[in-house]
Design a protein around this motif. Structure first.
Motif, mmCIF file in Angstrom:
data_model
loop_
_atom_site.group_PDB
_atom_site.id
_atom_site.type_symbol
_atom_site.label_atom_id
_atom_site.label_comp_id
_atom_site.label_asym_id
_atom_site.label_seq_id
_atom_site.Cartn_x
_atom_site.Cartn_y
_atom_site.Cartn_z
ATOM 1 N N THR A 137 0.409 3.928 -3.175
ATOM 2 C CA THR A 137 -0.574 4.816 -2.566
ATOM 3 C C THR A 137 -1.357 5.609 -3.597
ATOM 4 O O THR A 137 -2.580 5.613 -3.589
ATOM 5 C CB THR A 137 0.099 5.769 -1.563
ATOM 6 O OG1 THR A 137 0.684 4.977 -0.535
ATOM 7 C CG2 THR A 137 -0.899 6.713 -0.946
ATOM 8 N N ASP A 165 0.814 -1.214 0.000
ATOM 9 C CA ASP A 165 0.000 0.000 0.000
ATOM 10 C C ASP A 165 0.847 1.264 0.000
ATOM 11 O O ASP A 165 0.467 2.269 -0.577
ATOM 12 C CB ASP A 165 -0.927 0.027 1.219
ATOM 13 C CG ASP A 165 -2.095 -0.920 1.054
ATOM 14 O OD1 ASP A 165 -2.344 -1.353 -0.083
ATOM 15 O OD2 ASP A 165 -2.750 -1.224 2.057
ATOM 16 N N ASP A 175 -10.469 -1.426 8.492
ATOM 17 C CA ASP A 175 -10.360 0.012 8.764
ATOM 18 C C ASP A 175 -11.580 0.392 9.596
ATOM 19 O O ASP A 175 -12.712 0.308 9.128
ATOM 20 C CB ASP A 175 -10.349 0.776 7.436
ATOM 21 C CG ASP A 175 -10.333 2.287 7.601
ATOM 22 O OD1 ASP A 175 -10.883 2.805 8.597
ATOM 23 O OD2 ASP A 175 -9.790 2.957 6.721
ATOM 24 N N GLU A 222 -5.660 -1.148 2.135
ATOM 25 C CA GLU A 222 -6.117 -0.232 3.189
ATOM 26 C C GLU A 222 -6.546 1.124 2.650
ATOM 27 O O GLU A 222 -7.470 1.723 3.176
ATOM 28 C CB GLU A 222 -5.086 -0.102 4.301
ATOM 29 C CG GLU A 222 -3.921 0.806 4.025
ATOM 30 C CD GLU A 222 -2.944 0.852 5.183
ATOM 31 O OE1 GLU A 222 -2.808 1.950 5.760
ATOM 32 O OE2 GLU A 222 -2.328 -0.168 5.489
ATOM 33 N N ASN A 223 -5.919 1.600 1.592
ATOM 34 C CA ASN A 223 -6.300 2.912 1.084
ATOM 35 C C ASN A 223 -7.453 2.845 0.080
ATOM 36 O O ASN A 223 -7.761 3.835 -0.568
ATOM 37 C CB ASN A 223 -5.103 3.669 0.505
ATOM 38 C CG ASN A 223 -4.306 2.869 -0.488
ATOM 39 O OD1 ASN A 223 -4.607 1.714 -0.740
ATOM 40 N ND2 ASN A 223 -3.280 3.471 -1.047
ATOM 41 N N THR A 233 -5.196 4.703 -4.406
ATOM 42 C CA THR A 233 -6.128 5.739 -3.975
ATOM 43 C C THR A 233 -6.976 6.190 -5.153
ATOM 44 O O THR A 233 -8.199 6.305 -5.045
ATOM 45 C CB THR A 233 -5.373 6.931 -3.345
ATOM 46 O OG1 THR A 233 -4.668 6.446 -2.201
ATOM 47 C CG2 THR A 233 -6.315 8.036 -2.939
#
Length: 149
Positions: free
Chosen positions: A9, A5, A118, A67-68, A13
């Protein structure tokens, strides 16, 4: 996609935002609809595909949902609160009433588990479900409560 991640990113994203927009027809990060709107067939197909594919990957690796991207996915589910409620409900009604979504309960659960890594994303889904439940309770009459209907 490859890489962790931190490395990816910007790519992830942007990809998460694009998927959110494709699933909802709205600008990423927009709050869910208060009127539980109908979605286009294209938006529904994207939602079904994203949920199914990421849920399948999350069966093997619970961190398979980057996660993003988790908040984007939570935002998207918040635009389908009645459908998610139908899938997760006691009867697991398929297709759902609102948008004719055909995602089975175990697949939706697996997807939500991955997104819920999350806490903020989980809260987004939780809050949208609480709005559905509150609306259902508000619609009950005194007679419904006395008769157990």
């Amino acid at each position: 996609m490859s890489g962790d991640d931190k490395t990816d990113t910007d790519i992830r994203t942007g990809f998460g935002a694009a998927l959110e927009a494709a699933m909802t027809g709205n600008v990423p990060g927009t709050e869910g609809s208060e009127d539980f709107a109908k979605h286009s067939p294209a938006e529904i197909r994207v939602l079904e595909h994203v949920v199914t594919e990421y849920a399948e990957a999350a069966k093997i690796d619970k961190s398979a949902i980057p996660e993003n991207m988790r908040q984007n996915f939570a935002n998207a589910l918040a635009f389908y609160p009645q459908d998610v409620h139908d899938v997760l409900g006691v009867r697991g009604n398929l297709p759902t009433e609102m948008n004719d979504i055909e995602i089975d309960r175990s697949t939706m659960n697996q997807f939500i588990r991955g997104v819920a890594e999350d806490g903020t994303a989980f809260r987004t889904i939780h809050d949208s479900q609480m709005e559905v439940i509150a609306g259902d309770v508000h619609a009950l009459s005194g007679e419904d409560l006395r008769t157990g209907s």
